[in-house]
Design a protein around this motif. Structure first.
Motif, mmCIF file in Angstrom:
data_model
loop_
_atom_site.group_PDB
_atom_site.id
_atom_site.type_symbol
_atom_site.label_atom_id
_atom_site.label_comp_id
_atom_site.label_asym_id
_atom_site.label_seq_id
_atom_site.Cartn_x
_atom_site.Cartn_y
_atom_site.Cartn_z
ATOM 1 N N GLU A 40 5.352 -4.086 -5.307
ATOM 2 C CA GLU A 40 4.110 -3.569 -4.721
ATOM 3 C C GLU A 40 3.273 -4.699 -4.139
ATOM 4 O O GLU A 40 2.702 -4.577 -3.049
ATOM 5 N N LEU A 41 3.225 -5.817 -4.859
ATOM 6 C CA LEU A 41 2.510 -6.968 -4.323
ATOM 7 C C LEU A 41 3.146 -7.458 -3.020
ATOM 8 O O LEU A 41 2.449 -7.805 -2.063
ATOM 9 N N ALA A 46 2.977 -8.214 2.678
ATOM 10 C CA ALA A 46 3.625 -8.127 3.981
ATOM 11 C C ALA A 46 2.788 -7.300 4.952
ATOM 12 O O ALA A 46 2.650 -7.644 6.125
ATOM 13 N N SER A 47 2.214 -6.189 4.454
ATOM 14 C CA SER A 47 1.365 -5.352 5.296
ATOM 15 C C SER A 47 0.130 -6.119 5.755
ATOM 16 O O SER A 47 -0.268 -6.046 6.927
ATOM 17 N N ALA A 48 -0.480 -6.882 4.836
ATOM 18 C CA ALA A 48 -1.655 -7.674 5.198
ATOM 19 C C ALA A 48 -1.304 -8.750 6.219
ATOM 20 O O ALA A 48 -2.058 -9.008 7.161
ATOM 21 N N GLN A 49 -0.135 -9.372 6.064
ATOM 22 C CA GLN A 49 0.283 -10.405 7.009
ATOM 23 C C GLN A 49 0.522 -9.803 8.396
ATOM 24 O O GLN A 49 0.112 -10.382 9.404
ATOM 25 N N CYS A 57 -4.674 -2.307 12.988
ATOM 26 C CA CYS A 57 -5.925 -1.717 12.514
ATOM 27 C C CYS A 57 -5.662 -0.737 11.370
ATOM 28 O O CYS A 57 -4.531 -0.276 11.173
ATOM 29 N N ARG A 58 -6.713 -0.431 10.660
ATOM 30 C CA ARG A 58 -6.628 0.561 9.584
ATOM 31 C C ARG A 58 -6.834 1.949 10.186
ATOM 32 O O ARG A 58 -7.892 2.235 10.741
ATOM 33 N N PRO A 59 -5.852 2.838 10.078
ATOM 34 C CA PRO A 59 -5.985 4.159 10.708
ATOM 35 C C PRO A 59 -6.907 5.069 9.918
ATOM 36 O O PRO A 59 -7.054 4.946 8.699
ATOM 37 N N LEU A 131 -0.024 2.287 5.526
ATOM 38 C CA LEU A 131 -0.013 0.970 6.142
ATOM 39 C C LEU A 131 -0.945 0.917 7.344
ATOM 40 O O LEU A 131 -1.370 1.946 7.862
ATOM 41 N N PHE A 132 -1.235 -0.285 7.777
ATOM 42 C CA PHE A 132 -1.975 -0.471 9.020
ATOM 43 C C PHE A 132 -1.052 -0.145 10.189
ATOM 44 O O PHE A 132 0.172 -0.094 10.040
#
Length: 377
Positions: A40-41, A46-49, A57-59, A131-132
């Motif tokens: 999960e981390l 990976a999503s943040a990167q 962007c955040r939907p 996810l973004f």
């Protein structure tokens, strides 16, 4: 002692492995929990990167039947272009809000229709996975199912042709999609005869609009479908924008409003390396078809089409050595050195001030003299 050392070492190894296995089994629950936490981390990191480095962007997810993407991009295609140091990916908006929930997209191949369809479908997958998304802004209503009919393939072993597979996938969409679904369709009906395919595409578009009432993007080369925009109130027209510059077609990869007037298929065939005589003949047939379509509509197209007529070569006009040399030059195949040499030869011929009309007159005079001599004999 030396002879027994190997056996003692193997026995000690087996004991150590058995001890480790007991420890792992006794701590199995804790190890599984740690693995899940690390996974999960890793996912969030990976999503943040991706979001940070790619400008994602955040939907905003809502319960309303809407789908608004601002400057959306295809994440895979964009990453490949960056890695290859190619041209920057061209972002595009998408608005399937109520009142315009069905988009009919026209335009040439190679202009980015399939990419636009797929990137908008990927927005749903990423957003509803938490996810973004690769866009400047995104707001979309929850989707119960995502349906995609893009590309071509067959099932030879199962006795299904490419068109049969296409129709089976289309049937699955029409039988299972709901008003909360998102549907992307690319070139429905292109695998059969022109009027059959147009009829199928027309009926599918009407079913998506009238019966299923879902959000959908429908890409097609059947320009006749654009007439439905006047009678289906929630159909919006979009087209891939192109420019013609010095006889060449430039694909801008931009989605704009309205309908495309042409498909530029002959131009794409030239890019693929189709021989010039075939391209020339295709252009002649296309021009004849377009002329008859403008003059008399569908009935005229069925009469006296030049599709199977043999191209009659026109009598060659007398040409000077300068014109003959120009006609023989293959500009695309010349190296810089060969191009320079060709220019010198052309300049030399031009300096001789050859008159094509004088050459034609001389040739005609020679033929007349020859004919007269034969008559006298």
């Amino acid at each position: 002692k030396v002879a027994e050392a190997g056996e003692r070492a193997a026995t000690r190894e087996r004991a150590c492995i058995a001890h480790l296995k007991r420890l792992a089994l006794n701590s199995g629950t804790a190890i599984a929990a740690a693995a899940r936490a690390l996974a999960e981390l890793d996912l969030h990191a990976a999503s943040a990167q991706l979001a940070t480095e790619g400008g994602w962007c955040r939907p905003e997810l809502t319960e309303r039947a809407e789908f608004c993407i601002t400057a959306g991009r295809h994440p895979v295609v964009e990453a490949v272009q960056k890695r290859a140091r190619g041209p920057a990916f061209v972002p595009n908006d998408c608005d399937l809000s109520p009142g315009r929930r069905l988009c009919l997209l026209t335009g040439p191949n190679m202009a980015g229709k399939s990419t636009w369809l797929r990137q908008n479908a990927l927005m749903v997958v990423l957003a509803q996975a938490g996810l973004f998304v690769p866009a400047t802004a995104a707001r979309m209503g929850l989707v119960d199912r995502l349906f995609s009919r893009v590309g071509g393939g067959d099932d030879i072993a199962g006795g299904r042709s490419t068109f049969m597979v296409e129709m089976a996938e289309t049937a699955a969409i029409l039988n299972q999609a709901t008003a909360r679904s998102l549907v992307v369709l690319d070139e429905v009906g292109r695998g059969t005869a022109t009027w059959d395919g147009l009829a199928i595409a027309w009926a599918v578009l009407e079913a998506l609009h009238d019966r299923i009432r879902c959000r959908a993007i429908f890409a097609s080369h059947f320009h006749e479908l654009t007439a439905l925009a006047g009678r289906l109130p929630e159909v919006q027209l979009a087209r891939m924008q192109v420019r013609e510059w010095r006889g060449e077609v430039v694909f801008q990869h931009l989605v704009g409003p309205g309908a495309s007037e042409r498909s530029w298929g002959v131009h794409v065939a030239r890019l693929a390396g189709v021989p010039r005589p075939v391209l020339k003949r295709a252009a002649e047939v296309l021009a004849a078809l377009e002329t008859r379509a403008r003059a008399g509509g569908r009935d005229a197209l069925a009469e006296e089409l030049p599709l199977f007529a043999q191209a009659r070569p026109e009598p060659a006009a007398p040409a000077s050595p300068l014109h003959a040399m120009l006609a023989e030059l293959d500009l695309d195949a010349l190296s810089p050195r060969e191009a320079q040499e060709a220019l010198y030869r052309l300049k030399s011929l031009a300096d001789q001030k050859i008159d094509p009309d004088a050459e034609a007159t001389a040739a005609q005079h020679e033929n007349t003299v020859a004919a007269t001599s034969d008559t006298v004999v």
